[in-house]
Design a protein around this motif. Sequence first.
Motif, PDB file in Angstrom:
ATOM      1  N   VAL A 119      84.581 -47.058  -8.429  1.00 37.18           N
ATOM      2  CA  VAL A 119      83.586 -46.181  -7.816  1.00 37.18           C
ATOM      3  C   VAL A 119      82.282 -46.278  -8.602  1.00 37.18           C
ATOM      4  CG1 VAL A 119      83.151 -43.867  -6.923  1.00 37.18           C
ATOM      5  CG2 VAL A 119      85.512 -44.633  -7.264  1.00 37.18           C
ATOM      6  N   PRO A 120      81.167 -46.596  -7.943  1.00 38.22           N
ATOM      7  CA  PRO A 120      79.897 -46.749  -8.652  1.00 38.22           C
ATOM      8  C   PRO A 120      79.258 -45.411  -8.979  1.00 38.22           C
ATOM      9  CG  PRO A 120      79.551 -47.060  -6.319  1.00 38.22           C
ATOM     10  CD  PRO A 120      81.041 -46.857  -6.500  1.00 38.22           C
ATOM     11  N   GLY A 142      85.194 -36.584  -5.892  1.00 36.01           N
ATOM     12  CA  GLY A 142      86.597 -36.711  -6.273  1.00 36.01           C
ATOM     13  C   GLY A 142      87.524 -36.540  -5.083  1.00 36.01           C
ATOM     14  N   SER A 143      87.185 -35.621  -4.198  1.00 35.30           N
ATOM     15  CA  SER A 143      87.995 -35.427  -2.982  1.00 35.30           C
ATOM     16  C   SER A 143      87.916 -36.647  -2.070  1.00 35.30           C
ATOM     17  CB  SER A 143      87.513 -34.177  -2.232  1.00 35.30           C
ATOM     18  OG  SER A 143      87.692 -33.018  -3.017  1.00 35.30           O
ATOM     19  N   ASP A 144      86.760 -37.295  -2.027  1.00 31.97           N
ATOM     20  CA  ASP A 144      86.637 -38.535  -1.248  1.00 31.97           C
ATOM     21  C   ASP A 144      87.561 -39.620  -1.797  1.00 31.97           C
ATOM     22  OD1 ASP A 144      84.654 -37.323   0.258  1.00 31.97           O
ATOM     23  OD2 ASP A 144      82.998 -38.258  -0.850  1.00 31.97           O
ATOM     24  N   ILE A 145      87.632 -39.714  -3.121  1.00 35.64           N
ATOM     25  CA  ILE A 145      88.509 -40.718  -3.742  1.00 35.64           C
ATOM     26  C   ILE A 145      89.965 -40.437  -3.385  1.00 35.64           C
ATOM     27  CG2 ILE A 145      89.311 -41.672  -5.930  1.00 35.64           C
ATOM     28  CD1 ILE A 145      86.523 -40.950  -7.081  1.00 35.64           C
ATOM     29  N   VAL A 146      90.359 -39.174  -3.443  1.00 35.57           N
ATOM     30  CA  VAL A 146      91.729 -38.805  -3.085  1.00 35.57           C
ATOM     31  C   VAL A 146      91.994 -39.151  -1.617  1.00 35.57           C
ATOM     32  CG1 VAL A 146      93.341 -36.887  -2.804  1.00 35.57           C
ATOM     33  CG2 VAL A 146      91.909 -37.021  -4.844  1.00 35.57           C
ATOM     34  N   ALA A 147      91.031 -38.909  -0.751  1.00 39.00           N
ATOM     35  CA  ALA A 147      91.204 -39.248   0.665  1.00 39.00           C
ATOM     36  C   ALA A 147      91.393 -40.748   0.853  1.00 39.00           C
ATOM     37  CB  ALA A 147      89.992 -38.764   1.463  1.00 39.00           C
ATOM     38  N   LEU A 148      90.678 -41.546   0.068  1.00 37.62           N
ATOM     39  CA  LEU A 148      90.861 -43.000   0.148  1.00 37.62           C
ATOM     40  C   LEU A 148      92.258 -43.391  -0.326  1.00 37.62           C
ATOM     41  CD1 LEU A 148      89.829 -45.867   0.600  1.00 37.62           C
ATOM     42  CD2 LEU A 148      88.808 -45.787  -1.684  1.00 37.62           C
ATOM     43  N   GLY A 153      82.251 -41.090 -13.054  1.00 42.68           N
ATOM     44  CA  GLY A 153      83.210 -40.871 -14.129  1.00 42.68           C
ATOM     45  C   GLY A 153      83.810 -39.480 -14.053  1.00 42.68           C
ATOM     46  N   GLY A 154      82.968 -38.500 -13.732  1.00 37.16           N
ATOM     47  CA  GLY A 154      83.474 -37.144 -13.546  1.00 37.16           C
ATOM     48  C   GLY A 154      84.303 -37.000 -12.285  1.00 37.16           C
ATOM     49  N   ALA A 155      83.950 -37.773 -11.255  1.00 32.91           N
ATOM     50  CA  ALA A 155      84.699 -37.694  -9.996  1.00 32.91           C
ATOM     51  C   ALA A 155      86.127 -38.192 -10.172  1.00 32.91           C
ATOM     52  CB  ALA A 155      83.976 -38.490  -8.911  1.00 32.91           C
ATOM     53  N   VAL A 156      86.347 -39.248 -10.968  1.00 32.61           N
ATOM     54  CA  VAL A 156      87.712 -39.739 -11.156  1.00 32.61           C
ATOM     55  C   VAL A 156      88.526 -38.765 -11.992  1.00 32.61           C
ATOM     56  CG1 VAL A 156      87.011 -42.145 -10.848  1.00 32.61           C
ATOM     57  CG2 VAL A 156      87.219 -41.223 -13.170  1.00 32.61           C
ATOM     58  N   VAL A 157      87.862 -38.019 -12.873  1.00 32.60           N
ATOM     59  CA  VAL A 157      88.559 -36.950 -13.597  1.00 32.60           C
ATOM     60  C   VAL A 157      89.060 -35.899 -12.613  1.00 32.60           C
ATOM     61  CG1 VAL A 157      88.234 -35.022 -15.207  1.00 32.60           C
ATOM     62  CG2 VAL A 157      87.351 -37.285 -15.785  1.00 32.60           C
ATOM     63  N   HIS A 158      88.198 -35.504 -11.693  1.00 35.53           N
ATOM     64  CA  HIS A 158      88.619 -34.523 -10.679  1.00 35.53           C
ATOM     65  C   HIS A 158      89.762 -35.062  -9.831  1.00 35.53           C
ATOM     66  CE1 HIS A 158      88.553 -32.668  -6.645  1.00 35.53           C
ATOM     67  NE2 HIS A 158      88.367 -31.552  -7.338  1.00 35.53           N
ATOM     68  N   ALA A 159      89.674 -36.329  -9.417  1.00 34.93           N
ATOM     69  CA  ALA A 159      90.731 -36.910  -8.580  1.00 34.93           C
ATOM     70  C   ALA A 159      92.069 -36.918  -9.310  1.00 34.93           C
ATOM     71  CB  ALA A 159      90.339 -38.324  -8.150  1.00 34.93           C
ATOM     72  N   ALA A 160      92.046 -37.249 -10.606  1.00 32.70           N
ATOM     73  CA  ALA A 160      93.288 -37.283 -11.381  1.00 32.70           C
ATOM     74  C   ALA A 160      93.905 -35.900 -11.506  1.00 32.70           C
ATOM     75  CB  ALA A 160      93.020 -37.865 -12.765  1.00 32.70           C
ATOM     76  N   ALA A 161      93.057 -34.887 -11.642  1.00 30.79           N
ATOM     77  CA  ALA A 161      93.562 -33.518 -11.733  1.00 30.79           C
ATOM     78  C   ALA A 161      94.068 -33.018 -10.383  1.00 30.79           C
ATOM     79  CB  ALA A 161      92.467 -32.598 -12.261  1.00 30.79           C
ATOM     80  N   LEU A 207      71.715 -36.604  -9.398  1.00 30.66           N
ATOM     81  CA  LEU A 207      71.034 -36.839 -10.668  1.00 30.66           C
ATOM     82  C   LEU A 207      70.589 -35.539 -11.317  1.00 30.66           C
ATOM     83  CD1 LEU A 207      70.079 -39.101 -12.535  1.00 30.66           C
ATOM     84  CD2 LEU A 207      67.942 -39.164 -11.256  1.00 30.66           C
ATOM     85  N   LEU A 208      70.209 -34.561 -10.519  1.00 30.63           N
ATOM     86  CA  LEU A 208      69.710 -33.306 -11.065  1.00 30.63           C
ATOM     87  C   LEU A 208      70.804 -32.259 -11.208  1.00 30.63           C
ATOM     88  CD1 LEU A 208      66.289 -33.073  -9.197  1.00 30.63           C
ATOM     89  CD2 LEU A 208      66.771 -33.952 -11.487  1.00 30.63           C
ATOM     90  N   ASN A 209      72.055 -32.671 -10.994  1.00 25.33           N
ATOM     91  CA  ASN A 209      73.188 -31.768 -11.217  1.00 25.33           C
ATOM     92  C   ASN A 209      73.447 -31.700 -12.718  1.00 25.33           C
ATOM     93  OD1 ASN A 209      75.545 -30.324 -11.306  1.00 25.33           O
ATOM     94  ND2 ASN A 209      76.796 -31.841 -10.254  1.00 25.33           N
ATOM     95  N   GLY A 210      72.936 -30.680 -13.373  1.00 23.84           N
ATOM     96  CA  GLY A 210      73.065 -30.571 -14.825  1.00 23.84           C
ATOM     97  C   GLY A 210      74.380 -30.012 -15.296  1.00 23.84           C
ATOM     98  N   ALA A 211      75.252 -29.634 -14.378  1.00 26.44           N
ATOM     99  CA  ALA A 211      76.523 -29.034 -14.768  1.00 26.44           C
ATOM    100  C   ALA A 211      77.677 -29.749 -14.078  1.00 26.44           C
ATOM    101  CB  ALA A 211      76.543 -27.552 -14.426  1.00 26.44           C
ATOM    102  N   PRO A 212      77.984 -30.983 -14.498  1.00 21.03           N
ATOM    103  CA  PRO A 212      79.090 -31.712 -13.870  1.00 21.03           C
ATOM    104  C   PRO A 212      80.395 -30.915 -13.927  1.00 21.03           C
ATOM    105  CG  PRO A 212      77.826 -33.154 -15.314  1.00 21.03           C
ATOM    106  CD  PRO A 212      77.348 -31.758 -15.563  1.00 21.03           C
ATOM    107  N   GLU A 213      81.058 -30.820 -12.787  1.00 21.27           N
ATOM    108  CA  GLU A 213      82.277 -30.003 -12.722  1.00 21.27           C
ATOM    109  C   GLU A 213      83.448 -30.634 -13.447  1.00 21.27           C
ATOM    110  OE1 GLU A 213      80.974 -30.414  -8.451  1.00 21.27           O
ATOM    111  OE2 GLU A 213      80.063 -31.017 -10.344  1.00 21.27           O
ATOM    112  N   ALA A 214      83.349 -31.907 -13.776  1.00 23.12           N
ATOM    113  CA  ALA A 214      84.472 -32.604 -14.411  1.00 23.12           C
ATOM    114  C   ALA A 214      84.946 -31.888 -15.664  1.00 23.12           C
ATOM    115  CB  ALA A 214      84.072 -34.035 -14.757  1.00 23.12           C
TER     116      ALA A 214
END
Length: 256
Positions: free
Chosen positions: A24-25, A72-78, A96-104, A179-186
């Motif tokens: 995932v880019p 992350g939910s998109d990755i799980v759907a794939l 990188g944060g999205a794959v953390v969410h997908a793993a959780a 880019l302006l999301n200063g609080a990544p949920e990961a």
Amino acid sequence: MFFDVPGGRLAYDSEGEGPLVVCVPGLGDTRDAYRFLRPPLVEAGYRVVTMDLRGHGESSAEWDDYSQTAVGSDIVALLEKLDAPGAVLLGNSYAGGAVVHAAADAPERVAGIVPIDGFLRAVRPTVVVRLIASSPRLWSLYYGRAHPTAKPADLAQHRARLVALLREPGRHQAMRAMLLNGAPEAEHFISEVHCPVLVLMGARDPDFPDPAAEARTQASLLRGQAVMIDGAGHYPMSEFPDRTAEALLPFLKNVF
């Protein structure tokens, strides 16, 4: 190829046969970010799937949510669409944060994760970041400088395509929102990740004051290992694909 999720359509490619590796880019980029890393992984016996983020590449342009949780939910759907028994997820930068969410979120479908120069912890957007977010052209200038040592031969063409895509309606807004999301949920899901983790980081990544320290911190929080890619900036998979593959293949072999 495409698949639908609530809110839009996502684009992906698949090549090779064997255990599944999903790449995932990062924001502002496309699945072609892995164009140099995919061949050695396929040659090593893996099925490599690359996907475009929502709002990017050939995916639908306009969405209501651009958060790492949504990606992350998109990755799980794939993963559900591909119906693989377990996959290793590679996520660069914002992803990188999205794959953390997908793993959780879907531990039964994720065999391991590899954040690559990932944003996993809260950061405050700087003035420079806000400038980069202001126009596709400034993003392109940053993208070039984020390859500080070994610029790919096709970097100019890749950057030109990114600029052209970001000028399509809705796509620049998608990049800005991420880019302006200063609080990544990961950061909130790190404790829920229990699969093997490899943190890859470019030793000259301009986005972190101390890339090695950030890699060690991420690896410690995720109970994984960290590997630095010497000379690389924010995109080691396109700047030093051979070195990135050398770091990644032993991890994949151990996971699968």
